[in-house]
Design a protein around this motif. Structure first.
Motif, PDB file in Angstrom:
ATOM      1  N   ILE A 291      84.793 -37.447 -20.138  1.00 38.89           N
ATOM      2  CA  ILE A 291      84.546 -38.861 -20.395  1.00 38.89           C
ATOM      3  C   ILE A 291      85.848 -39.471 -20.924  1.00 38.89           C
ATOM      4  CG2 ILE A 291      83.436 -38.267 -22.627  1.00 38.89           C
ATOM      5  CD1 ILE A 291      81.654 -40.756 -22.151  1.00 38.89           C
ATOM      6  N   ASP A 292      86.454 -40.318 -20.087  1.00 44.30           N
ATOM      7  CA  ASP A 292      87.801 -40.842 -20.334  1.00 44.30           C
ATOM      8  C   ASP A 292      87.738 -42.117 -21.171  1.00 44.30           C
ATOM      9  OD1 ASP A 292      90.546 -41.059 -20.096  1.00 44.30           O
ATOM     10  OD2 ASP A 292      90.564 -41.471 -17.938  1.00 44.30           O
ATOM     11  N   ASP A 293      88.832 -42.404 -21.889  1.00 40.66           N
ATOM     12  CA  ASP A 293      88.956 -43.633 -22.690  1.00 40.66           C
ATOM     13  C   ASP A 293      87.775 -43.799 -23.638  1.00 40.66           C
ATOM     14  OD1 ASP A 293      91.146 -43.913 -21.111  1.00 40.66           O
ATOM     15  OD2 ASP A 293      90.341 -45.526 -19.870  1.00 40.66           O
ATOM     16  N   PHE A 294      87.376 -42.697 -24.271  1.00 35.48           N
ATOM     17  CA  PHE A 294      86.209 -42.741 -25.151  1.00 35.48           C
ATOM     18  C   PHE A 294      86.489 -43.614 -26.374  1.00 35.48           C
ATOM     19  CE2 PHE A 294      83.414 -41.286 -28.550  1.00 35.48           C
ATOM     20  CZ  PHE A 294      82.189 -41.395 -27.917  1.00 35.48           C
ATOM     21  N   ALA A 348      93.081 -35.690 -27.134  1.00 37.74           N
ATOM     22  CA  ALA A 348      93.574 -36.973 -27.652  1.00 37.74           C
ATOM     23  C   ALA A 348      94.658 -37.468 -26.706  1.00 37.74           C
ATOM     24  CB  ALA A 348      94.139 -36.795 -29.049  1.00 37.74           C
ATOM     25  N   GLU A 349      94.514 -38.704 -26.273  1.00 40.38           N
ATOM     26  CA  GLU A 349      95.460 -39.272 -25.304  1.00 40.38           C
ATOM     27  C   GLU A 349      96.461 -40.191 -25.984  1.00 40.38           C
ATOM     28  OE1 GLU A 349      94.721 -40.812 -20.932  1.00 40.38           O
ATOM     29  OE2 GLU A 349      92.956 -40.995 -22.196  1.00 40.38           O
ATOM     30  N   GLY A 350      97.683 -40.223 -25.494  1.00 38.75           N
ATOM     31  CA  GLY A 350      98.644 -41.209 -26.001  1.00 38.75           C
ATOM     32  C   GLY A 350      99.334 -40.803 -27.289  1.00 38.75           C
TER      33      GLY A 350
HETATM   34 MG    MG Z   1      92.435 -42.387 -20.654  1.00 41.72          MG
END
Ligand code: MG
Ligand code: C2E
Ligand code: MG
Length: 392
Positions: A291-294, A348-350
């Motif tokens: 599940i992306d951009d949670f 964790a993205e970014g």
């Molecule tokens: Mg994302």
């Protein structure tokens, strides 16, 4: 050069004069009112900055923010309040959601230099609205159609690293368009274009096939990296997708257990029932589901439990403010706890700094992805990158 116009709205005259003094030092052209009902009369579209008290009798600052939004104002605002920071924070979020640029928030009482620092942030160029395509610089839809045929799309891969062991466990496949004259065009421009114009299936099949083939190639070389693929909601209506992807994986010698399908939270939660079928079948075939951009959508616990996700990716917006904003820290911490309770792994993205990495280590986040470790790169560079990361 004409000076920048600044409007002060505060029912406390003493405070309004203090703000005026600071702004005068910075050579603003100032108007001031202590009566918020005068705001409509004083407001004009050429005002650059509005310094606004949130709590005033008769009209509150929130109503004025709504007024600015309704009038498509391009003014930047500075929000002030004597109440707790939570109120300032909520007002800031609200303003941002309404497309208003917030230069800064100040809790009263504050010092002259604090206000000065905020006012100095002002830059007159108001950015073009996100998603605007009437930009002459950007290639046209026809050029994009050609690009798909002429194979101008290519994939980049961004490393995903286990935080505890620092081992590279996977990569996210990210599509790019190499335009013959305009250089590399990012997906945030052409994916929406493709979705609107029935081209998304072509782009997705390209991304899916290329990424699966790459997984197979790495696997054959003894590097069984997990490869994550972004899936547009438009192709999740294709009921044959799980079967097609499974056949493709077998043909390419890829390890299905190492293919992760990413779908954004906003999309899934917009219509869980509709996507449930295809996602459940993807999972049954052995693909991972992420599940992306949670944190940007509004999942209910019940919905989260219903879809068989194996991974949760915390949106970059929270990681960006992880070390400076208490609420983002809390949301990140709770998202990690929630995911773990539901048996999902967390990415964790970014991540852009070592301190973000350190906080995520403390919070028990499983994996990280971000420019601090590695940017998206062509497949040929991945192995060398892994070697240098591992020896560093
Ligand atoms: Mg994302
Ligand atoms: P996403 O899936 O959330 O991908 C992560 C985006 O964040 C990537 O942007 C990546 O380059 C960027 N990023 C990663 N680490 C950092 C960091 O530390 N700082 C900053 N500022 N950015 C970071 P990219 O490649 O431009 O992709 C944007 C979005 O386009 C993706 O967001 C995804 O939703 C979509 N996308 C990319 N490739 C595909 C594809 O093949 N198919 C589909 N349907 N969508 C794709
Ligand atoms: Mg993604």
């Amino acid at each position: 050069m004409s000076s920048k116009k600044l409007l002060i709205v505060d029912d406390e005259i003493g405070f309004a004069r203090f703000v005026e003094g600071v702004a005068e030092d910075l050579e603003f052209d100032i108007s001031l009112t202590c009566d918020p009902t005068e705001f409509g009369a004083l407001y004009s579209n050429n005002i650059d900055i509005i310094v606004l008290d949130l709590f005033m009798p008769d009209t509150d600052g929130i109503e004025l923010l709504r007024f600015l939004s309704d009038n498509n104002s391009t003014a930047s605002v500075v929000l002030m309040s004597g109440k707790d920071v939570g109120v300032l924070h909520s007002a800031q979020e609200l303003a941002t959601e309404h497309g208003i640029t917030v230069l800064g928030t100040l809790q009263k009482p504050f010092r002259a230099h604090e206000l000065k620092n905020v006012l100095l942030q002002y830059t007159p160029s108001s950015p073009a609205p996100v998603g605007s395509t009437d930009n002459n610089e950007m290639p046209s839809l026809n050029e994009f159609r050609q690009a798909i045929k002429q194979e101008e799309l290519f994939m980049c891969y961004q490393p995903q690293i286990a935080i505890a062991s620092r081992e590279v466990v996977g990569v996210e496949a990210l599509v790019r368009w190499k335009h013959p004259t305009k250089g590399i065009i990012p997906p945030n421009y052409f994916i929406p274009l493709a979705e609107k114009n029935e081209l998304i299936a072509d782009v997705t099949y390209y991304s899916v096939r290329t990424a699966i083939r790459q997984q197979g190639l790495w696997r054959k070389k003894g590097k069984n990296l997990r490869v994550s693929i972004n899936m547009s909601p438009k192709v999740l209506d294709d009921l044959d997708m799980p079967e097609k992807m499974s056949i493709c994986s077998t043909e390419m010698g890829a390890d299905i257990a190492k293919i992760m399908i990413e779908v954004t939270e906003t999309v899934i939660m917009s219509d869980v029932a509709r996507y449930m079928d295809i996602l459940a079948r993807m999972r049954m075939k052995g693909f991972g589901l992420s599940i992306d951009d949670f944190g940007t959508g509004y999942s209910s616990l019940q919905q989260l439990v219903r879809v068989p996700f194996t991974e949760l990716k915390i949106d970059q917006a929270f990681i960006r403010k992880l070390t400076t904003d208490k609420e983002c820290h809390t949301i990140t911490r709770i998202s990690i706890l929630l995911a773990h309770e539901l048996g999902m792994s967390v990415v964790a993205e970014g991540i852009e700094t070592e301190s973000e990495w350190n906080v995520l280590t403390e919070l028990g986040c499983d994996e990280g992805q971000g420019f601090w470790m590695g940017k998206p790169m062509p497949a040929e560079e991945v192995e060398t990158w892994i070697a240098s990361w591992s020896s560093g």
